[in-house]
Design an enzyme around this catalytic site. Structure first.
Site, mmCIF file in Angstrom:
data_model
loop_
_atom_site.group_PDB
_atom_site.id
_atom_site.type_symbol
_atom_site.label_atom_id
_atom_site.label_comp_id
_atom_site.label_asym_id
_atom_site.label_seq_id
_atom_site.Cartn_x
_atom_site.Cartn_y
_atom_site.Cartn_z
ATOM 1 N N LYS A 198 0.793 -1.231 0.000
ATOM 2 C CA LYS A 198 0.000 0.000 0.000
ATOM 3 C C LYS A 198 0.823 1.279 0.000
ATOM 4 O O LYS A 198 1.796 1.410 0.746
ATOM 5 C CB LYS A 198 -0.878 0.025 1.258
ATOM 6 C CG LYS A 198 -2.040 -0.924 1.194
ATOM 7 C CD LYS A 198 -2.835 -0.779 2.465
ATOM 8 C CE LYS A 198 -4.128 -1.571 2.391
ATOM 9 N NZ LYS A 198 -4.786 -1.580 3.701
ATOM 10 N N GLY A 354 9.361 -6.163 8.185
ATOM 11 C CA GLY A 354 9.162 -7.603 8.360
ATOM 12 C C GLY A 354 9.234 -8.401 7.083
ATOM 13 O O GLY A 354 9.914 -9.418 7.006
HETATM 14 P P1 AMP Z 1 3.881 -4.147 3.284
HETATM 15 O O1 AMP Z 1 3.485 -4.786 4.569
HETATM 16 O O2 AMP Z 1 3.079 -2.950 2.937
HETATM 17 O O3 AMP Z 1 5.369 -3.938 3.169
HETATM 18 O O4 AMP Z 1 3.483 -5.187 2.152
HETATM 19 C C1 AMP Z 1 4.043 -6.459 2.052
HETATM 20 C C2 AMP Z 1 3.130 -7.314 1.244
HETATM 21 O O5 AMP Z 1 2.963 -6.758 -0.034
HETATM 22 C C3 AMP Z 1 3.648 -8.718 1.017
HETATM 23 O O6 AMP Z 1 2.853 -9.616 1.747
HETATM 24 C C4 AMP Z 1 3.507 -8.941 -0.491
HETATM 25 O O7 AMP Z 1 2.924 -10.168 -0.818
HETATM 26 C C5 AMP Z 1 2.581 -7.809 -0.879
HETATM 27 N N1 AMP Z 1 2.725 -7.476 -2.306
HETATM 28 C C6 AMP Z 1 3.829 -7.177 -2.985
HETATM 29 N N2 AMP Z 1 3.576 -7.009 -4.292
HETATM 30 C C7 AMP Z 1 2.253 -7.209 -4.448
HETATM 31 C C8 AMP Z 1 1.378 -7.191 -5.576
HETATM 32 N N3 AMP Z 1 1.838 -6.945 -6.777
HETATM 33 N N4 AMP Z 1 0.070 -7.451 -5.359
HETATM 34 C C9 AMP Z 1 -0.391 -7.726 -4.112
HETATM 35 N N5 AMP Z 1 0.383 -7.744 -3.016
HETATM 36 C C10 AMP Z 1 1.695 -7.502 -3.179
#
Ligand code: AMP
Length: 399
Positions: A198, A354
């Site tokens: 996000k 994490g």
């Molecule tokens: P964050 O906690 O915001 O750093 O997000 C980490 C998460 O983002 C991980 O669990 C990834 O699986 C997810 N993520 C990364 N790329 C994508 C994508 N293209 N679509 C959906 N989720 C994603």
């Protein structure tokens, strides 16, 4: 901040705020001991100098009242094992016998107080509660970087009772210095790679980094909000409609500041969010309807690889794809590898968050980057440019 290296603890009763908020299973066994391990150096310094280490921490969310489930007594055995000598359980800060138990400890010995969050005054940062803790020791050390962003009694308020006598433990000092090295004195070119799901959760970090970096790579789920903002068809990819204007603002700000900003230029797409999904690789940034972007594509990997190769300071937070599914982990694995190679060629690399840590561990590259920050929320706030209350308190009362 004064590091504990600047003092000798001989004959002192040292109150040490640690972050032993470790995960426990149903049998109350510690399932990950990293947080205890990371305090070994600080505890050894105190006991080695001939001081008494009085450890204090929180565990879980007992909501301000005693709750057996969250007692730090559960972790006494593990602490003794990891710290290499018996750790005495000292009971609650407010128990009558606690002071007597502390007085019984000899030079070089270790004790652990009960969960501080059994008192609502802890999280409220209450002065009287901080004073009650402070009476138990004659020197204060904060080694809980993971809670340094909280203005609690034991992490911040307490420092006022130890003027000229409060110090940063090795872990807190090391975390803060490494983050500071990246944010305040990066060797240029400075590259930040921000991924994750996000934009909204990384917005403050991106805004702060835009005043510091030469190059910004935006990838992962959040990049689809940026691509959408630039008129790209993103199909079913994850995106935040209410962040589209913000994304445009970030792109504008980057251009005005001379920061090179890059998003993916091709994508690995799936027809559903699942390991057994069908895959479609776009040749450019156009994701057909019914498909969602799950990872960066091969052209993006090549492009990002050459950017990473040229960087001298690299900050990486957030995976560039859904790396938890092997099918969509190639991008994140490639980025991890490129960061490791750049590090071997002399760049300073800091990895935090994490999921980024999980990724670097998954690809076995944890020993090939300069520093892995385990500070979680505290690290994110540091990257946002905020002064952490735990660090501020040590700075204010160090003299
Ligand atoms: P964050 O906690 O915001 O750093 O997000 C980490 C998460 O983002 C991980 O669990 C990834 O699986 C997810 N993520 C990364 N790329 C994508 C994508 N293209 N679509 C959906 N989720 C994603």
């Amino acid at each position: 901040m004064k590091s504990i290296n600047e003092t000798n603890f001989n004959g002192k009763k040292v109150l040490v705020r640690v972050d032993y908020n470790v995960p426990l299973n149903d049998q109350f066994e510690v399932t990950d001991t990293t947080r205890i391990e990371r305090t070994i150096k600080t505890v050894n310094k105190i006991t080695g100098d001939g001081g008494v280490a009085i450890l204090m921490s929180h565990l879980g969310r007992p909501k301000g009242e005693p709750n057996e489930k969250f007692s730090l007594q559960h972790i006494i055995g593990k602490c003794s094992e990891i710290l290499g000598k018996p750790v005495a359980f000292l009971g609650d800060v407010t128990d009558k016998e606690t002071e007597a138990k502390i007085n019984k400890l000899k030079a070089g010995e270790i004790g652990l107080l009960e969960n501080l969050r059994f008192h609502k005054e802890e999280e409220a940062g209450d002065v009287e509660f901080a004073k009650a803790i402070a009476r138990l020791g004659d020197t204060y050390v904060n080694d809980a970087f993971g809670t340094a962003h909280r203005e609690h009694a034991s992490t911040a308020t307490i420092a006022q009772f130890f003027k000229g006598n409060c110090f940063a433990g090795y872990l807190l000092y090391e975390e803060a210095m490494n983050l500071e090295k990246v944010l305040s004195e990066p060797t240029e070119p400075f590259l930040a790679i921000i991924g994750g799901s996000k934009v909204s959760s990384k917005l403050d970090i991106i805004n702060n980094l835009l005043t510091k970096v030469d190059t910004l790579i935006v990838a992962g789920g959040m990049s689809y909000t940026f691509l959408h903002a630039m008129g790209v068809n993103i199909g079913n990819s994850i995106y935040e409609p209410d962040m589209v204007e913000t994304a445009r603002g970030i792109i504008r700000k980057a251009h005005l500041r001379g920061v090179d900003i890059f998003c993916p230029i091709d994508n690995i797409c799936a027809d559903k969010f699942s390991e057994d999904a069908d895959i479609y690789v776009t040749t450019q940034n156009h994701i057909p309807d019914g498909w969602e972007g799950m990872d960066i594509g091969p052209r993006t990997i090549r492009k990002f690889a050459s950017i990473i190769k040229g960087a001298k300071t690299i900050l990486w937070n957030g995976p560039v794809g859904v790396f938890e599914m092997d099918k969509f982990g190639k991008g994140t694995q490639s980025i991890a590898l490129c960061v490791a190679v750049a590090t071997m060629a002399g760049a300073f690399s800091l990895i935090g968050g994490g999921d980024s840590i999980a990724a670097i561990n998954k690809y076995n590259l944890q020993n090939f980057v300069s520093y892995i920050s385990t500070g979680g929320g505290a690290m994110l706030e540091y990257l946002e440019g905020k002064e952490l209350p735990g660090i501020k308190a040590l700075n204010v009362y160090e003299k």
